[in-house]
Design a protein around this motif. Structure first.
Motif, PDB file in Angstrom:
ATOM      1  N   UNK A 108       0.818  -1.215   0.000  1.00 34.83           N
ATOM      2  CA  UNK A 108       0.000   0.000   0.000  1.00 34.83           C
ATOM      3  C   UNK A 108       0.852   1.266   0.000  1.00 34.83           C
ATOM      4  N   UNK A 109       2.152   1.089   0.135  1.00 38.90           N
ATOM      5  CA  UNK A 109       3.089   2.207  -0.060  1.00 38.90           C
ATOM      6  C   UNK A 109       4.287   1.661  -0.824  1.00 38.90           C
ATOM      7  N   UNK A 118       8.388   9.322   6.415  1.00 42.12           N
ATOM      8  CA  UNK A 118       8.763   9.020   5.023  1.00 42.12           C
ATOM      9  C   UNK A 118       7.543   8.631   4.179  1.00 42.12           C
ATOM     10  N   UNK A 119       6.431   8.359   4.820  1.00 47.57           N
ATOM     11  CA  UNK A 119       5.227   7.949   4.094  1.00 47.57           C
ATOM     12  C   UNK A 119       4.469   9.163   3.571  1.00 47.57           C
ATOM     13  N   UNK A 120       3.995   9.069   2.345  1.00 46.26           N
ATOM     14  CA  UNK A 120       3.220  10.141   1.728  1.00 46.26           C
ATOM     15  C   UNK A 120       1.879   9.611   1.233  1.00 46.26           C
ATOM     16  N   UNK A 121       0.922  10.499   1.171  1.00 44.49           N
ATOM     17  CA  UNK A 121      -0.365  10.165   0.573  1.00 44.49           C
ATOM     18  C   UNK A 121      -0.180   9.920  -0.928  1.00 44.49           C
ATOM     19  N   UNK A 137      -5.607   6.367  -3.261  1.00 43.31           N
ATOM     20  CA  UNK A 137      -6.749   6.667  -2.389  1.00 43.31           C
ATOM     21  C   UNK A 137      -8.039   6.676  -3.198  1.00 43.31           C
ATOM     22  N   UNK A 138      -8.011   7.344  -4.348  1.00 41.89           N
ATOM     23  CA  UNK A 138      -9.198   7.449  -5.193  1.00 41.89           C
ATOM     24  C   UNK A 138      -9.596   6.083  -5.744  1.00 41.89           C
ATOM     25  N   UNK A 139      -8.603   5.311  -6.200  1.00 36.90           N
ATOM     26  CA  UNK A 139      -8.912   4.010  -6.784  1.00 36.90           C
ATOM     27  C   UNK A 139      -9.514   3.067  -5.752  1.00 36.90           C
ATOM     28  N   UNK A 140      -8.954   3.046  -4.550  1.00 32.02           N
ATOM     29  CA  UNK A 140      -9.488   2.180  -3.502  1.00 32.02           C
ATOM     30  C   UNK A 140     -10.911   2.579  -3.128  1.00 32.02           C
ATOM     31  N   UNK A 141     -11.180   3.871  -3.113  1.00 35.35           N
ATOM     32  CA  UNK A 141     -12.521   4.350  -2.784  1.00 35.35           C
ATOM     33  C   UNK A 141     -13.547   3.892  -3.826  1.00 35.35           C
ATOM     34  N   UNK A 142     -13.112   3.716  -5.052  1.00 34.78           N
ATOM     35  CA  UNK A 142     -14.016   3.342  -6.144  1.00 34.78           C
ATOM     36  C   UNK A 142     -14.255   1.837  -6.227  1.00 34.78           C
ATOM     37  N   UNK A 143     -13.431   1.052  -5.558  1.00 31.43           N
ATOM     38  CA  UNK A 143     -13.583  -0.403  -5.654  1.00 31.43           C
ATOM     39  C   UNK A 143     -14.926  -0.847  -5.075  1.00 31.43           C
ATOM     40  N   UNK A 144     -15.669  -1.656  -5.803  1.00 34.67           N
ATOM     41  CA  UNK A 144     -16.931  -2.183  -5.274  1.00 34.67           C
ATOM     42  C   UNK A 144     -16.678  -3.353  -4.333  1.00 34.67           C
ATOM     43  N   UNK A 145     -17.415  -3.422  -3.259  1.00 35.68           N
ATOM     44  CA  UNK A 145     -17.282  -4.559  -2.355  1.00 35.68           C
ATOM     45  C   UNK A 145     -16.493  -4.232  -1.103  1.00 35.68           C
ATOM     46  N   UNK A 162      -1.717   3.336   7.805  1.00 36.74           N
ATOM     47  CA  UNK A 162      -2.881   3.707   6.993  1.00 36.74           C
ATOM     48  C   UNK A 162      -3.255   5.168   7.208  1.00 36.74           C
ATOM     49  N   UNK A 163      -3.124   5.647   8.434  1.00 35.12           N
ATOM     50  CA  UNK A 163      -3.437   7.045   8.711  1.00 35.12           C
ATOM     51  C   UNK A 163      -2.488   7.975   7.954  1.00 35.12           C
ATOM     52  N   UNK A 164      -1.196   7.637   7.964  1.00 31.97           N
ATOM     53  CA  UNK A 164      -0.214   8.449   7.241  1.00 31.97           C
ATOM     54  C   UNK A 164      -0.473   8.434   5.739  1.00 31.97           C
ATOM     55  N   UNK A 165      -1.010   7.344   5.235  1.00 33.98           N
ATOM     56  CA  UNK A 165      -1.263   7.198   3.807  1.00 33.98           C
ATOM     57  C   UNK A 165      -2.593   7.808   3.375  1.00 33.98           C
ATOM     58  N   UNK A 166      -3.381   8.279   4.345  1.00 36.90           N
ATOM     59  CA  UNK A 166      -4.689   8.820   4.026  1.00 36.90           C
ATOM     60  C   UNK A 166      -5.722   7.737   3.782  1.00 36.90           C
ATOM     61  N   UNK A 167      -5.478   6.557   4.341  1.00 41.25           N
ATOM     62  CA  UNK A 167      -6.356   5.404   4.109  1.00 41.25           C
ATOM     63  C   UNK A 167      -7.005   4.901   5.401  1.00 41.25           C
TER      64      UNK A 167
END
Length: 220
Positions: free
Chosen positions: A19-20, A89-92, A97-105, A122-127
């Motif tokens: 995820x990163x 060192x982690x960035x959004x 983020x957008x693609x995961x939000x669009x996933x159905x299910x 996950x918090x640092x990644x915006x997830x």
């Protein structure tokens, strides 16, 4: 959705180097802390600690499992120690983020780390609000990926049908048990040391950029 993936109802993701990007080098910091933990625990040289650490990783799935089996280490103490790292060192990744939000299910994280650490990442990644649950090493009863029982426990815990589930991982060896129970498998080829050998029969998709791939299957 890409027609051949239209049956997927459950999207399962590894955490570290999945995820990163591997370029964040987060796991190198964890790896160094694991080595120091082993060195302090066993009062040995850094070189011997590294040998033991990697030996346990390959024999038991994680260094933790080996330390628990051979030395009775408290997993909560160990995980709090080795995950005490700088996450700046982690960035959004807005595309991801957008693609995961669009996933159905349903969307879940399946990690050999623990939930407190995963939640911070996950918090640092915006997830932080993206995933239904984090299935961690405590939930697997310390039988981590690629132990087949870890996958069985994941499916039982959340009522997942493997035939309707897709699993994304950077460690190819962790995809083999997923494929064996009927999951669709995606290998993140990011240059990590866990590349597959000549047998790739258990890998359905090989991708280098998770966000780009998710957008591609959604827009096809």
């Amino acid at each position: 959705m890409l027609p051949e993936l239209s049956h997927i109802r459950n999207w399962i993701f590894d955490l570290d180097n999945t995820l990163y990007p591997v370029s964040a080098n987060l796991f190198a910091m964890i790896d160094a802390r694991i080595g120091e933990y082993v060195r302090a625990l066993l009062n040995c040289s850094p070189e011997e600690a590294h040998r033991i650490q990697k030996g346990y990783f390959h024999a038991h799935g994680t260094t933790l499992s080996g330390l628990m089996a051979e030395h009775g280490v408290d997993p909560h103490h160990y995980l709090a120690d080795v995950h005490d790292i700088d996450m700046s060192v982690l960035d959004r990744n807005e595309a991801l983020i957008e693609a995961l939000a669009r996933l159905p299910g349903r969307k879940l994280v399946f990690t050999n780390g623990d939930a407190p650490y995963a939640a911070k990442v996950l918090d640092k990644l915006g997830l932080a609000e993206t995933f239904e649950a984090i299935h961690d090493v405590h939930a697997t009863q310390y039988r981590p990926k690629p132990d087949p029982l870890a996958y069985q426990g994941l499916c039982e815990a959340y009522g997942l049908d493997p035939a309707q589930s897709l699993f994304v991982e950077d460690m190819a060896r962790n995809l083999k048990p997923a494929k064996a129970i009927g999951m669709t498998t995606v290998w993140i080829d990011n240059g990590s040391e866990q590349a597959p050998d000549h047998d790739r029969s258990f890998i359905d998709y090989t991708v280098t950029d998770l966000g780009a791939w998710l957008h591609a299957i959604l827009e096809d």
